[in-house]
Enzyme design. Structure first.
Site, mmCIF file in Angstrom:
data_model
loop_
_atom_site.group_PDB
_atom_site.id
_atom_site.type_symbol
_atom_site.label_atom_id
_atom_site.label_comp_id
_atom_site.label_asym_id
_atom_site.label_seq_id
_atom_site.Cartn_x
_atom_site.Cartn_y
_atom_site.Cartn_z
ATOM 1 N N ARG A 28 82.626 0.709 32.393
ATOM 2 C CA ARG A 28 82.510 1.098 30.964
ATOM 3 C C ARG A 28 83.458 2.245 30.640
ATOM 4 O O ARG A 28 84.081 2.274 29.582
ATOM 5 C CB ARG A 28 81.057 1.456 30.632
ATOM 6 C CG ARG A 28 80.751 1.514 29.139
ATOM 7 C CD ARG A 28 81.017 2.869 28.510
ATOM 8 N NE ARG A 28 80.306 3.892 29.222
ATOM 9 C CZ ARG A 28 80.816 5.082 29.551
ATOM 10 N NH1 ARG A 28 82.045 5.418 29.218
ATOM 11 N NH2 ARG A 28 80.114 5.945 30.247
ATOM 12 N N GLU A 33 82.722 13.943 28.358
ATOM 13 C CA GLU A 33 82.617 13.747 26.901
ATOM 14 C C GLU A 33 81.660 14.764 26.275
ATOM 15 O O GLU A 33 80.946 14.457 25.321
ATOM 16 C CB GLU A 33 82.128 12.335 26.575
ATOM 17 C CG GLU A 33 83.066 11.262 27.028
ATOM 18 C CD GLU A 33 84.077 10.884 25.983
ATOM 19 O OE1 GLU A 33 84.115 11.538 24.930
ATOM 20 O OE2 GLU A 33 84.847 9.955 26.267
ATOM 21 N N THR A 74 79.159 18.133 27.855
ATOM 22 C CA THR A 74 77.995 18.157 28.754
ATOM 23 C C THR A 74 76.697 18.084 27.933
ATOM 24 O O THR A 74 76.685 18.298 26.715
ATOM 25 C CB THR A 74 77.963 19.456 29.594
ATOM 26 O OG1 THR A 74 77.705 20.554 28.705
ATOM 27 C CG2 THR A 74 79.269 19.686 30.347
ATOM 28 N N HIS A 75 75.619 17.842 28.669
ATOM 29 C CA HIS A 75 74.276 17.781 28.063
ATOM 30 C C HIS A 75 74.015 19.041 27.222
ATOM 31 O O HIS A 75 73.530 18.959 26.090
ATOM 32 C CB HIS A 75 73.277 17.694 29.230
ATOM 33 C CG HIS A 75 71.871 17.444 28.835
ATOM 34 N ND1 HIS A 75 71.448 16.271 28.254
ATOM 35 C CD2 HIS A 75 70.754 18.220 28.960
ATOM 36 C CE1 HIS A 75 70.145 16.325 28.030
ATOM 37 N NE2 HIS A 75 69.699 17.503 28.451
#
Ligand code: TGC
Ligand code: FAD
Length: 392
Positions: free
Chosen positions: A97, A371, A373-374
């Site tokens: 993906r 993309e 971080t949390h």
């Protein structure tokens, strides 16, 4: 690895919210994953190698530029179709993906949106077929969450730009023919440059020793006095916002993709708990195992509805960056939690490559970091609801 017997969970009949075209696109991608990806992926992850032979098949199922207009070689599909393709790819493997979302949203998207007509004509058709692969260089060794502080820069030398600097942790870098590189001009303004393999002074060493995303190739981009032709600058948008808007496009796809990984872990654990016997009965009959599964399907269902709604907003050009951050953060955290619980449900078997769960769990450790971080996404949501910026 066991044969791929995946059956997608759909507890709230979310399929009824999809058009016939969405279902066709999704089923085509799902069938392709079962036939071509599942049989080989464990082996490639073990070898830490990207299965390059899948590139043409990925292109055929529309995984490269599904929402790019047909005139440029894309499939001209909507955002929900794009999301469903990402979901199915990550159901197979997050690394595959990754390759698809970098190609679509981090390479084709900026060229389509911010490129000149000549750049669109030159690159997009080749990228759509996979004849050329691309990568996206934003992160640097010393600047990850804070790309505004990047050091990579270029100087105007009259008939060309002279590019210097380095990018790190770049998906697809070791084999990409073109890199979308974000660099500062002499005034400190950030621009996107299209840097091609073969330009003198441009190298892409591979990053080894990853325990996560092993079937995806990651590398550095090193620019040592690279002469970049002036026509290779993206002319239609500059500033950090140009790079961040590409991230929005990719983060949206990741929100869908993470659901695929979660669905695969749930489906595997559900099947296993009905077959595996302990204390004279299937482990699925124990309340503690049922609690895990009930919580998993609840979280998957919530994520499906969140993501479908985000897709509708995106189709209407109404999805905000902060809404995308919320979905990326929620769905990846949901998937990683499900992978960990599902892994436990398989006992010792859960740590082997006979099942996909451990691979998903390890892959998702990258997905929760890249993309944004949390915690960065949490701060984006916090900033959106309070109007107060925690980054400055
Ligand atoms: P800030 O001052 O807030 O904004 C700078 C300019 O950008 C605009 N903007 C956005 N535009 C579009 N989309 C977004 N999501 C945007 N966020 C901000 C903003 O309006 C402003 O525009 P203007 O015109 O006023 O100049 O920027 P900041 O420096 O304070 O940073 C904010 C922060 C921390 C949220 C941002 O830097 C960030 O998102 N950091 C995380 C970095 C990140 O996500 N890197 C990802 C690298 S690529 C990758 O990981 C690929 S993995 C691929 C794979 O394998 O799948
Ligand atoms: P750092 O920014 O150093 O963060 C370290 C920790 O500090 C994190 O927990 C973070 O949340 C926390 N932190 C940082 N700032 C704050 C703050 N203000 N408040 C609270 N906590 C904070 N990048 C690309 O450009 N292109 C790619 O194709 C790409 N592919 C990748 C593939 C993989 C496999 C991986 C692992 C990464 C990839 N990346 C890519 C890089 C990725 O985007 C960065 O790793 C990510 O943005 C985080 O940057 P960092 O690793 O430097 O962490």
């Amino acid at each position: 690895m066991k044969p791929d017997a995946f059956e997608a969970p759909d507890y709230y009949l979310v399929d009824e919210l999809l058009t016939d075209e969405h279902k066709l696109v999704r089923n085509t991608a799902r069938t392709w994953v079962k036939r071509h990806l599942s049989p080989i992926i464990e082996d490639y992850a073990q070898k830490a190698e990207f299965p390059k032979q899948l590139i043409s098949g990925l292109a055929e199922v529309g995984a490269f530029g599904s929402y790019i207009p047909v005139e440029y070689g894309g499939a001209g599909l909507d955002q929900i179709s794009y999301g469903l393709i990402m979901q199915e790819m990550e159901r197979g493997d997050s690394g595959i993906r990754s390759t698809a979302s970098v190609q679509s949203s981090l390479v084709m998207y900026p060229i389509w949106n911010y490129g000149s007509e000549a750049q669109r004509q030159k690159y997009l058709p080749k990228l759509a077929t996979g004849e050329w692969m691309g990568c996206f260089g934003l992160t640097e060794p010393d600047h990850g969450s804070n790309p505004a502080a990047m050091k990579t820069h270029f100087m105007d030398k009259g008939d060309h730009f002279l590019l210097n600097g380095a990018k790190m942790w770049i998906s697809n870098a070791p084999f990409a023919q073109v890199a979308v590189v974000w660099a500062k001009d002499e005034t400190g303004r950030i621009h996107g440059l299209l840097v091609e393999r073969g330009m003198e002074g441009f190298t892409t060493p591979e990053t080894h020793n990853k325990w996560s995303l092993r079937a995806s190739a990651t590398g550095e981009l090193i620019f040592d006095n690279v002469k970049v032709p002036k026509e290779n600058i993206l002319p239609n948008k500059s500033g950090l916002g140009a790079a961040l808007s590409c991230l929005d496009a990719a983060r949206y796809g990741i929100a869908w993709g993470a659901m695929g990984a979660a669905m695969d872990c749930y489906d595997t654990a559900l099947r296993y708990c009905k077959e595996r016997q302990q204390f004279g009965k299937p482990i699925g009959q124990f309340q503690l195992q049922q609690k895990k599964l009930a919580e998993m399907i609840t979280e998957i269902t919530k994520a499906q509805l969140l993501t479908w709604r985000l897709g509708v907003l995106k189709n209407e050009n109404k999805a905000t960056s902060a809404q995308i951050s919320m979905a990326k953060r929620n769905n990846v955290a949901m998937a990683i939690q499900i992978a960990r619980e599902a892994r436990q449900m398989l006992g010792a078997m859960g740590i082997t490559g006979d099942y996909s769960i451990m691979r998903h769990a390890m892959n998702l450790e990258s997905v929760i970091t890249y993309e944004g971080t949390h915690d960065i996404h949490l701060l984006i949501t916090g900033m959106d609801v309070t109007g107060l910026n925690a980054f400055k």
